[in-house]
Every structure is written in C-alpha cells, then in structure tokens.
Enzyme design. Structure first.
Site, PDB file in Angstrom:
ATOM      1  N   ASP A  36       0.799  -1.202   0.000  1.00 38.08           N
ATOM      2  CA  ASP A  36       0.000   0.000   0.000  1.00 38.08           C
ATOM      3  C   ASP A  36       0.833   1.254   0.000  1.00 38.08           C
ATOM      4  O   ASP A  36       1.960   1.232   0.439  1.00 38.08           O
ATOM      5  CB  ASP A  36      -0.743   0.040   1.344  1.00 38.08           C
ATOM      6  CG  ASP A  36      -2.193  -0.227   1.169  1.00 38.08           C
ATOM      7  OD1 ASP A  36      -2.596  -0.594   0.064  1.00 38.08           O
ATOM      8  OD2 ASP A  36      -2.923  -0.064   2.168  1.00 38.08           O
ATOM      9  N   LYS A  58      -2.631   3.497  -3.779  1.00 34.08           N
ATOM     10  CA  LYS A  58      -3.763   4.229  -4.311  1.00 34.08           C
ATOM     11  C   LYS A  58      -3.728   5.639  -3.759  1.00 34.08           C
ATOM     12  O   LYS A  58      -4.402   5.965  -2.808  1.00 34.08           O
ATOM     13  CB  LYS A  58      -5.067   3.542  -3.908  1.00 34.08           C
ATOM     14  CG  LYS A  58      -5.265   2.202  -4.586  1.00 34.08           C
ATOM     15  CD  LYS A  58      -6.558   1.559  -4.151  1.00 34.08           C
ATOM     16  CE  LYS A  58      -6.519   1.192  -2.685  1.00 34.08           C
ATOM     17  NZ  LYS A  58      -7.768   0.592  -2.206  1.00 34.08           N
ATOM     18  N   MET A 173      -9.180   9.687   7.309  1.00 31.71           N
ATOM     19  CA  MET A 173      -9.549  10.152   5.972  1.00 31.71           C
ATOM     20  C   MET A 173     -10.451  11.386   6.038  1.00 31.71           C
ATOM     21  O   MET A 173     -11.355  11.539   5.226  1.00 31.71           O
ATOM     22  CB  MET A 173     -10.269   9.036   5.196  1.00 31.71           C
ATOM     23  CG  MET A 173      -9.434   7.784   5.056  1.00 31.71           C
ATOM     24  SD  MET A 173     -10.321   6.418   4.272  1.00 31.71           S
ATOM     25  CE  MET A 173     -11.349   5.834   5.614  1.00 31.71           C
TER      26      MET A 173
HETATM   27  N1  SAH Z   1      -5.736   0.637   7.945  1.00 35.53           N
HETATM   28  C1  SAH Z   1      -5.268   1.958   8.277  1.00 35.53           C
HETATM   29  C2  SAH Z   1      -6.237   3.037   7.855  1.00 35.53           C
HETATM   30  C3  SAH Z   1      -6.458   3.126   6.380  1.00 35.53           C
HETATM   31  S1  SAH Z   1      -7.461   4.486   5.932  1.00 35.53           S
HETATM   32  C4  SAH Z   1      -4.999   2.015   9.775  1.00 35.53           C
HETATM   33  O1  SAH Z   1      -5.359   1.102  10.517  1.00 35.53           O
HETATM   34  O2  SAH Z   1      -4.374   2.970  10.206  1.00 35.53           O
HETATM   35  C5  SAH Z   1      -6.268   5.716   5.604  1.00 35.53           C
HETATM   36  C6  SAH Z   1      -6.307   6.808   6.668  1.00 35.53           C
HETATM   37  O3  SAH Z   1      -5.585   6.381   7.815  1.00 35.53           O
HETATM   38  C7  SAH Z   1      -5.628   8.075   6.261  1.00 35.53           C
HETATM   39  O4  SAH Z   1      -6.481   8.897   5.505  1.00 35.53           O
HETATM   40  C8  SAH Z   1      -5.320   8.704   7.589  1.00 35.53           C
HETATM   41  O5  SAH Z   1      -6.469   9.314   8.146  1.00 35.53           O
HETATM   42  C9  SAH Z   1      -4.995   7.485   8.431  1.00 35.53           C
HETATM   43  N2  SAH Z   1      -3.560   7.236   8.533  1.00 35.53           N
HETATM   44  C10 SAH Z   1      -2.896   6.124   8.178  1.00 35.53           C
HETATM   45  N3  SAH Z   1      -1.587   6.229   8.466  1.00 35.53           N
HETATM   46  C11 SAH Z   1      -1.427   7.443   9.023  1.00 35.53           C
HETATM   47  C12 SAH Z   1      -0.316   8.143   9.551  1.00 35.53           C
HETATM   48  N4  SAH Z   1       0.912   7.615   9.565  1.00 35.53           N
HETATM   49  N5  SAH Z   1      -0.514   9.373  10.058  1.00 35.53           N
HETATM   50  C13 SAH Z   1      -1.740   9.928  10.067  1.00 35.53           C
HETATM   51  N6  SAH Z   1      -2.809   9.310   9.582  1.00 35.53           N
HETATM   52  C14 SAH Z   1      -2.674   8.088   9.072  1.00 35.53           C
END
Ligand code: SAH
Length: 514
Positions: A36, A58, A173
């Site tokens: 990803d 993506k 998000m």
């Molecule tokens: N599966 C992931 C979430 C996927 S959705 C999880 O468990 O974290 C993607 C969203 O996750 C992004 O839009 C953001 O809001 C958040 N996100 C993921 N990694 C991040 C990071 N390092 N810092 C801040 N937000 C993050």
C-alpha cells in the site's frame, strides 16, 4: 501444484518498527509483496531480494490498481502457489478494505492469514502525543471515517449522534472535511471549546501536529498546510499533547539520524535508535569491495597454520569477516588460528571474533590503533605479526608495532570505498540538511561522505555531530565539522548513549503544564 497462501499484514502507521513479529516473519518468507501507499517502504527491504514487489498504492486521483484488480491479483498469485504478503498501512481491517480482500480469497479457496497491525487511529495518535483514552477524561473512543460528506443528506456517519455518544473521536480520511466535521459535531452538542488536533504522517520523520479546539482546528490546519495522511482527533485527551509529545518525553524521539555505515552494519545502530523513537536515515558511505590477493592469502594461511605468527591483529569487524572468508577459501579454517594469539581493537571486533568461535587474547582499554599498538608493544619484539586489513588503512598501528621490534605482515583484504550508486532520495535529503543528528562510526565514513557530497560537508552544519571515538572526531574536525559528541566507550551502545545524554542536557526547560 503447491498450495499458495496470502498473509494480510498490518504494517503499522509509519515507523517500520511497528510491524508485528509475525508480520515481519511473513515478509521475510514472501515470494510476492503487494504493498500500500501507506505501508513503510523500509519494510520492503525485509523481503527476499528475488521477491516480486507490486505497488498497489492508491494515492487519491491516480489509482495504480483498483480494489477489484488487487483482489484479482491476490487470488491469481495465491492460486499459482505463491507466498503472498499483502502489506497494508496500519491494521488491515481498519478502513483498509482488508475484509474485502479476505472474502475474495476465501471465495476463491486461497488460504489466508490475517496478521493484525497497529492502527494509526491508536498508535499514530500516540506517536503524536495523544493517548486515545485517559481514566480522568476519556473512558471510550470511536474511530470513524471522514470520507463521507457531512453536508450530503444521505451520508453514512451520524455526526450529531456521535458528538455526545463517545469521549474521544478519531477521524480517519477526514482532513479534506475538517471544517464540516467540526461543525457537525458542534451542531450535535459537542462544545466548540473541545480540544482537537490534527496529526499528519504520524510516526514518520515527517510527522507534524497541530492542536486547537473544534472551533479553531480547521483554520489552524489550513494555516499550517497540513497534508495527508492525517488523523483528526477530538476530545479532552488532546490536551495531553503538550506534555506527552514523544519529543518532550525522550531526547532522541522524533530525531532524524543520519547513519553512514555499510548497510549490513547499520542495522544494530538503526535498531537502537528506533527504540529511542528516532528515525534512522541510511546513507551508507562505504561499500566493502573485497580485494584479496589469493596467493598472498594462501601464503599467510599456510604460515599461520604452521605457527609462524605470534600474533594476529584485527582492527575491525570487517577485517575479521574478510580474513576468515579468505582463510577458508585458502583451505584453512578457525583451527589455523590455533597457534597464534589474537588481538582485537575493541568490542565490536571482539564480538565478530566471538561469532566465529574465536576469543581475543588482548583488547586494549580504548578502541583506537594507538592504544592497541601500546598494549601489544610489550609482547611483539622479535615476533612475526599478521595484520589483515583494509587497503589504505591508517599507519599508526603497524608503525607502533614495527617500532616495538615486530616483523609486521600486512594482508590487504578489501577496500572501503564510497558506494557507486547511493540512493538518490536519501542523498537529496542529506544535501538538503533534512536530519537532526549525524553519526560517524569510522573515519572512512566521514571522508567518503565528504566525497559523496562533492567535498562539502556544510549541510551537516546544523546537525548534532556524534562520533564513535577521538580518531573519527579528529577526521570530522579536519573536514571542518564541529563535533558535539565523542562516545565513551567507543561502541555503538556508547555512541547512542552519549548522544542521548547530549540531547537530554540540551533540552529546553520544561514548561509548566497544568
Ligand atoms: N488501515 C489503516 C487506515 C487506512 S485508511 C490504519 O489502521 O491505520 C487511511 C487513513 O488512515 C488516512 O487517511 C489517515 O487518516 C490514516 N492514517 C494512516 N496512516 C497514518 C499516519 N501515519 N498518520 C496519520 N494518519 C494516518
């Protein structure tokens, strides 16, 4: 036909150290990795070199692969008998569409294992200094998607109901809709004064956090030009950010540390730094090029086995590795060292010997050539001494041994040269001065880095310069650097410790937080 398998692995929010033990084990055995955009690129280095790497990234707007294409790819490789790791940011089942992928695999009859990860909603928030719960102020939390538009009549998230139903709200998000989400929560009865924060790229070297209230956070985030990915957190726990931001808790936390050792040697230092919350930036400034004169090595091996050398002297772990390989190639092995005494310059060299089942008879109290020379001087008069080493190594030791009456035979084994093809991205970051600390573990890393940067080390000017010992520090000073830290003892552990102590002493006075 072999039965394939797919592991849905959570990579954690950013720091590659946040992957689980099982996740790492899966990566290290993978034939195919489909990763990803949010999964740490550093983790790809853990996959076997021959593994197929597919970027399913993506980023909004330019879809590399659609979800259906990803599902199809997983099924296809699974049916083809491959060991596939599907590496996803955070936890695979938290808004990562991991559920859909697992269902597609189940439907196709491809075995699948889900390896959970640290979700950004909890671990990323923690990296930003915000505990998702705290007994005094938050006994519950909700993780919610901000992807849906709160101004649309049929949106899926009931913000008004959420406003009063839970203590901490973590929106994923949601950066593009901060204003409308904040507004919807206030409309739903959450006070406009409720603390709120945005944490961008949590647990990465690029992490940034902005705090305010529900009323102000949208404007503050815009002013700070907060980008994605980011977390939006609402609730009284956000107030802890001032006192719990990692950088206020530990001296190396959040610091970007330039490491210039060889890739193979960098890992222990990188690991020690990650444990302190630092972000290692790897720019290997040496590449070991083995240059063994086979005939000379064979002569030395035969003489060694015959008991010709009273001492064999190792001045680096690399010399130990290179020498034992050359010895083996020449038909000898560890037993060839049965009739010589062994000296090692310091702890790392001693450890390298230890790994090969060899014990050092002499290790000076200080890990520099001069100290080794002095310690050996009383033993070597009239004896033959074998010194396996790098081409162009310093002269201090052989001179001291010769002055003490030894017959020194140098066996050149390798050249420590600057790498032919340094990683462009890291090089650019270093040229741009995008690091807080630079660590040097040998003089050749200083000299070579200077060569790699076109002779100019001025981009290091603002960083803390930490050297493993006085010789390296001397080389750094010759290149115009102001050395802040000289480790004592001259080991990796000593280097990390001395740097911690330096930064701790330099920390700004603690502001009173009530
Ligand atoms: N599966 C992931 C979430 C996927 S959705 C999880 O468990 O974290 C993607 C969203 O996750 C992004 O839009 C953001 O809001 C958040 N996100 C993921 N990694 C991040 C990071 N390092 N810092 C801040 N937000 C993050």
């Amino acid at each position: 036909m072999t039965l394939g398998h797919v592991w849905l692995v959570g990579a954690g929010p950013g720091d590659p150290g946040f992957i689980t033990v099982n996740g790492l084990a899966a990566l290290r055995r993978a034939d195919v990795v489909i990763y990803d955009r949010l999964a740490s690129r550093d983790l790809l280095d853990e996959t076997p070199t021959e593994a197929i790497r597919i970027d399913a990234g993506k980023s909004a707007g330019d879809h590399t692969l659609t979800q259906d294409e990803i599902n199809a790819l997983l099924v296809e490789y699974g049916l083809a008998g491959r060991r596939v790791v599907r590496l996803k940011g955070g936890d695979p089942y938290v808004f990562g569409r991991g559920g859909e992928e697992a269902l597609a695999l189940a439907e196709a009859g491809v075995p699948c294992t889900v390896i959970p990860g640290v979700t950004s909603a909890i671990g990323g928030l923690a990296a930003g200094g915000i505990p998702v719960t705290h007994r005094a102020v938050a006994t519950s939390f909700t993780v919610v998607t901000g992807h849906e538009d709160p101004t649309k009549p049929h949106e899926g998230v009931d913000w008004a109901r959420l406003a009063g139903a839970t203590d901490t709200i973590v929106v994923l998000m949601g950066t593009a809709r901060l204003d409308s989400i904040a507004h919807a929560l206030i409309e739903g009865g959450r006070p406009a004064t409720t603390p709120a924060a945005v944490v961008q790229e949590a647990s990465t070297p690029r992490q940034r956090a902005v705090t305010g209230t529900l009323a102000t956070i949208g404007e503050l985030a815009r002013t700070a030009q907060i980008g994605t990915p980011a977390l939006f957190a609402v609730g009284d726990v956000v107030a802890f950010q001032r006192s719990l931001a990692p950088a206020t808790l530990a001296p190396l936390a959040g610091k970007r540390v330039l490491i210039t050792r060889t890739r193979a040697q960098a890992s222990t230092l990188a690991e020690a730094l990650r444990l302190e919350g630092a972000h290692p930036l790897l720019l290997p400034a040496i590449e070991l090029d083995r240059r063994v004169d086979a005939a000379a090595a064979a002569r030395a091996a035969a003489a060694l086995g015959g008991g010709a050398y009273a001492w064999t002297v190792f001045t680096s772990a690399n010399a130990v590795e290179a020498f034992l390989d050359a010895l083996f190639a020449a038909g000898g092995d560890a037993r060839s060292l049965g009739r010589t005494r062994i000296a090692a310059i310091g702890a790392a060299t001693e450890r390298a010997l230890h790994m090969r089942g060899l014990r050092a008879d002499l290790v000076p109290s200080e890990a520099i050539g001069e100290a080794l020379g002095t310690a050996l001087a009383v033993h070597v008069s009239g004896s033959r001494v074998l010194l396996p080493r790098a081409e162009g190594a310093r002269d201090a030791l052989p001179s001291a041994l010769r002055a003490a009456g030894a017959d020194v035979e140098e066996l050149t084994l390798y050249l420590a040269a600057p790498p032919a093809d340094p990683p462009a991205e890291v090089l650019a970051a270093v040229q741009g001065g995008q690091f807080d600390v630079a660590m040097f573990t040998s003089s050749s890393t200083v000299t070579n880095l200077a060569a790699m940067l076109g002779g100019d080390l001025s981009t290091l000017g603002n960083a803390v310069i930490a050297c493993i010992g006085p010789i390296v520090a001397g080389t750094a000073r010759e290149h115009g650097l102001r050395v802040d830290v000289v480790a004592e003892p001259h080991t990796i552990e000593g280097l990390v410790e001395a740097t911690r102590a330096f930064l701790h002493a330099r920390r700004p006075a603690r502001t009173e937080v009530r």
